[in-house]
Design a protein around this motif. Structure first.
Motif, mmCIF file in Angstrom:
data_model
loop_
_atom_site.group_PDB
_atom_site.id
_atom_site.type_symbol
_atom_site.label_atom_id
_atom_site.label_comp_id
_atom_site.label_asym_id
_atom_site.label_seq_id
_atom_site.Cartn_x
_atom_site.Cartn_y
_atom_site.Cartn_z
ATOM 1 N N ALA A 12 -2.995 -38.204 -12.111
ATOM 2 C CA ALA A 12 -2.200 -38.299 -13.337
ATOM 3 C C ALA A 12 -1.268 -37.097 -13.390
ATOM 4 O O ALA A 12 -1.689 -35.966 -13.167
ATOM 5 N N LEU A 13 0.001 -37.360 -13.658
ATOM 6 C CA LEU A 13 1.014 -36.309 -13.762
ATOM 7 C C LEU A 13 1.497 -36.250 -15.199
ATOM 8 O O LEU A 13 1.856 -37.273 -15.789
ATOM 9 N N LYS A 14 1.495 -35.038 -15.768
ATOM 10 C CA LYS A 14 1.983 -34.859 -17.134
ATOM 11 C C LYS A 14 3.019 -33.745 -17.150
ATOM 12 O O LYS A 14 2.849 -32.718 -16.494
ATOM 13 N N VAL A 15 4.076 -33.968 -17.914
ATOM 14 C CA VAL A 15 5.132 -32.977 -18.110
ATOM 15 C C VAL A 15 5.179 -32.694 -19.600
ATOM 16 O O VAL A 15 5.497 -33.586 -20.390
ATOM 17 N N ASN A 16 4.818 -31.482 -19.974
ATOM 18 C CA ASN A 16 4.721 -31.099 -21.391
ATOM 19 C C ASN A 16 3.875 -32.096 -22.179
ATOM 20 O O ASN A 16 4.192 -32.443 -23.310
ATOM 21 N N SER A 67 14.657 -40.271 -18.915
ATOM 22 C CA SER A 67 16.035 -39.791 -18.803
ATOM 23 C C SER A 67 16.137 -38.906 -17.577
ATOM 24 O O SER A 67 15.529 -37.825 -17.529
ATOM 25 N N LEU A 68 16.905 -39.352 -16.590
ATOM 26 C CA LEU A 68 17.094 -38.563 -15.373
ATOM 27 C C LEU A 68 17.778 -37.234 -15.698
ATOM 28 O O LEU A 68 17.438 -36.199 -15.137
ATOM 29 N N GLU A 69 18.710 -37.271 -16.625
ATOM 30 C CA GLU A 69 19.397 -36.037 -17.024
ATOM 31 C C GLU A 69 18.417 -35.028 -17.620
ATOM 32 O O GLU A 69 18.451 -33.843 -17.290
ATOM 33 N N ASP A 70 17.520 -35.498 -18.491
ATOM 34 C CA ASP A 70 16.514 -34.595 -19.062
ATOM 35 C C ASP A 70 15.570 -34.072 -17.985
ATOM 36 O O ASP A 70 15.164 -32.914 -18.024
ATOM 37 N N LEU A 71 15.226 -34.932 -17.026
ATOM 38 C CA LEU A 71 14.326 -34.527 -15.953
ATOM 39 C C LEU A 71 14.931 -33.412 -15.111
ATOM 40 O O LEU A 71 14.299 -32.388 -14.884
ATOM 41 N N VAL A 72 16.163 -33.585 -14.650
ATOM 42 C CA VAL A 72 16.753 -32.603 -13.725
ATOM 43 C C VAL A 72 17.152 -31.301 -14.417
ATOM 44 O O VAL A 72 17.368 -30.294 -13.743
ATOM 45 N N THR A 73 17.236 -31.306 -15.742
ATOM 46 C CA THR A 73 17.554 -30.068 -16.467
ATOM 47 C C THR A 73 16.310 -29.438 -17.098
ATOM 48 O O THR A 73 16.419 -28.464 -17.840
ATOM 49 N N LEU A 74 15.143 -29.976 -16.779
ATOM 50 C CA LEU A 74 13.882 -29.470 -17.320
ATOM 51 C C LEU A 74 13.695 -27.992 -16.985
ATOM 52 O O LEU A 74 13.931 -27.566 -15.850
ATOM 53 N N ASP A 75 13.279 -27.215 -17.986
ATOM 54 C CA ASP A 75 13.051 -25.775 -17.791
ATOM 55 C C ASP A 75 11.954 -25.323 -18.751
ATOM 56 O O ASP A 75 11.786 -25.897 -19.826
ATOM 57 N N SER A 92 2.925 -23.402 -14.790
ATOM 58 C CA SER A 92 3.461 -22.860 -16.045
ATOM 59 C C SER A 92 4.870 -22.315 -15.864
ATOM 60 O O SER A 92 5.243 -21.880 -14.779
ATOM 61 N N GLU A 93 5.626 -22.328 -16.980
ATOM 62 C CA GLU A 93 7.016 -21.875 -16.990
ATOM 63 C C GLU A 93 7.787 -22.542 -15.851
ATOM 64 O O GLU A 93 8.494 -21.899 -15.085
ATOM 65 N N ALA A 94 7.663 -23.856 -15.784
ATOM 66 C CA ALA A 94 8.176 -24.617 -14.645
ATOM 67 C C ALA A 94 9.560 -25.208 -14.913
ATOM 68 O O ALA A 94 9.966 -25.401 -16.049
ATOM 69 N N TRP A 95 10.235 -25.508 -13.817
ATOM 70 C CA TRP A 95 11.547 -26.141 -13.855
ATOM 71 C C TRP A 95 11.605 -27.230 -12.784
ATOM 72 O O TRP A 95 10.814 -27.240 -11.851
ATOM 73 N N PHE A 96 12.544 -28.166 -12.948
ATOM 74 C CA PHE A 96 12.775 -29.200 -11.953
ATOM 75 C C PHE A 96 13.573 -28.580 -10.821
ATOM 76 O O PHE A 96 14.608 -27.968 -11.042
ATOM 77 N N ALA A 97 13.086 -28.720 -9.592
ATOM 78 C CA ALA A 97 13.742 -28.088 -8.446
ATOM 79 C C ALA A 97 14.167 -29.107 -7.392
ATOM 80 O O ALA A 97 14.445 -28.740 -6.267
ATOM 81 N N ARG A 112 10.341 -32.383 -7.575
ATOM 82 C CA ARG A 112 9.673 -31.126 -7.233
ATOM 83 C C ARG A 112 9.784 -30.222 -8.449
ATOM 84 O O ARG A 112 10.885 -29.996 -8.963
ATOM 85 N N PHE A 113 8.645 -29.750 -8.894
ATOM 86 C CA PHE A 113 8.601 -28.804 -9.994
ATOM 87 C C PHE A 113 8.132 -27.469 -9.431
ATOM 88 O O PHE A 113 7.144 -27.413 -8.701
ATOM 89 N N GLU A 114 8.850 -26.406 -9.738
ATOM 90 C CA GLU A 114 8.460 -25.057 -9.345
ATOM 91 C C GLU A 114 8.245 -24.261 -10.619
ATOM 92 O O GLU A 114 8.820 -24.576 -11.662
ATOM 93 N N GLY A 115 7.423 -23.234 -10.541
ATOM 94 C CA GLY A 115 7.129 -22.459 -11.736
ATOM 95 C C GLY A 115 6.835 -21.015 -11.441
ATOM 96 O O GLY A 115 6.817 -20.583 -10.290
ATOM 97 N N MET A 116 6.547 -20.296 -12.495
ATOM 98 C CA MET A 116 6.250 -18.869 -12.381
ATOM 99 C C MET A 116 4.810 -18.609 -11.983
ATOM 100 O O MET A 116 4.509 -17.616 -11.333
ATOM 101 N N SER A 117 3.892 -19.544 -12.357
ATOM 102 C CA SER A 117 2.494 -19.371 -11.989
ATOM 103 C C SER A 117 1.801 -20.737 -11.974
ATOM 104 O O SER A 117 2.291 -21.696 -12.580
ATOM 105 N N ALA A 118 0.695 -20.793 -11.263
ATOM 106 C CA ALA A 118 -0.102 -22.020 -11.210
ATOM 107 C C ALA A 118 -1.571 -21.634 -11.171
ATOM 108 O O ALA A 118 -1.932 -20.548 -10.695
#
Length: 122
Positions: A12-16, A67-75, A92-97, A112-118
């Motif tokens: 299961a994948l969850k974004v916020n 929304s693809l636009e919301d996905l690619v600008t996720l921060d 955590s503190e992730a963005w779409f990469a 691909r989501f990258e973040g400051m910590s996991a």
């Protein structure tokens, strides 16, 4: 989510906190330092560490509500990947990469989501 002996399969994948439709194989990295051996002319001297970017990567299914636009600008997001074996990977503190490219044959989007910590929670 997990049975005692299950090691793979359902995820299961969850974004916020919102569930995304995960497809296929996902990969992840906790971002711990990568160790590489240091060799001298005489013997191995030890190792060096270099940082890695923590990430969660795979494919999701595109759908009307996404929304693809919301996905690619996720921060500054929290991404969770719940594994079949009961572990949860939290980014955590992730963005779409990723590139943000969709595919019409099966309605999939590589992400691909990258973040400051996991962290990994059992």
């Amino acid at each position: 989510m997990a049975g005692k002996n299950r090691i793979g399969g359902i995820i299961a994948l969850k974004v916020n906190g919102d569930i995304y439709f995960a497809k296929g194989n996902f990969t992840y990295n906790l971002g711990k330092p990568k160790r590489e051996g240091v060799v001298g002319a005489d013997t191995v001297h030890g190792y060096k560490e270099t940082p890695q970017v923590p990430f969660i990567e795979g494919e999701i299914t595109d759908r009307q509500e996404l929304s693809l636009e919301d996905l690619v600008t996720l921060d500054d997001a929290t991404i969770t990947l719940e594994l079949s074996n009961g572990k949860v990977i939290t980014l955590s503190e992730a963005w779409f990469a990723g590139e943000g490219t969709g595919n019409t044959e099966e309605g999939n989007i590589a992400c691909r989501f990258e973040g400051m910590s996991a962290e990994e929670v059992s």
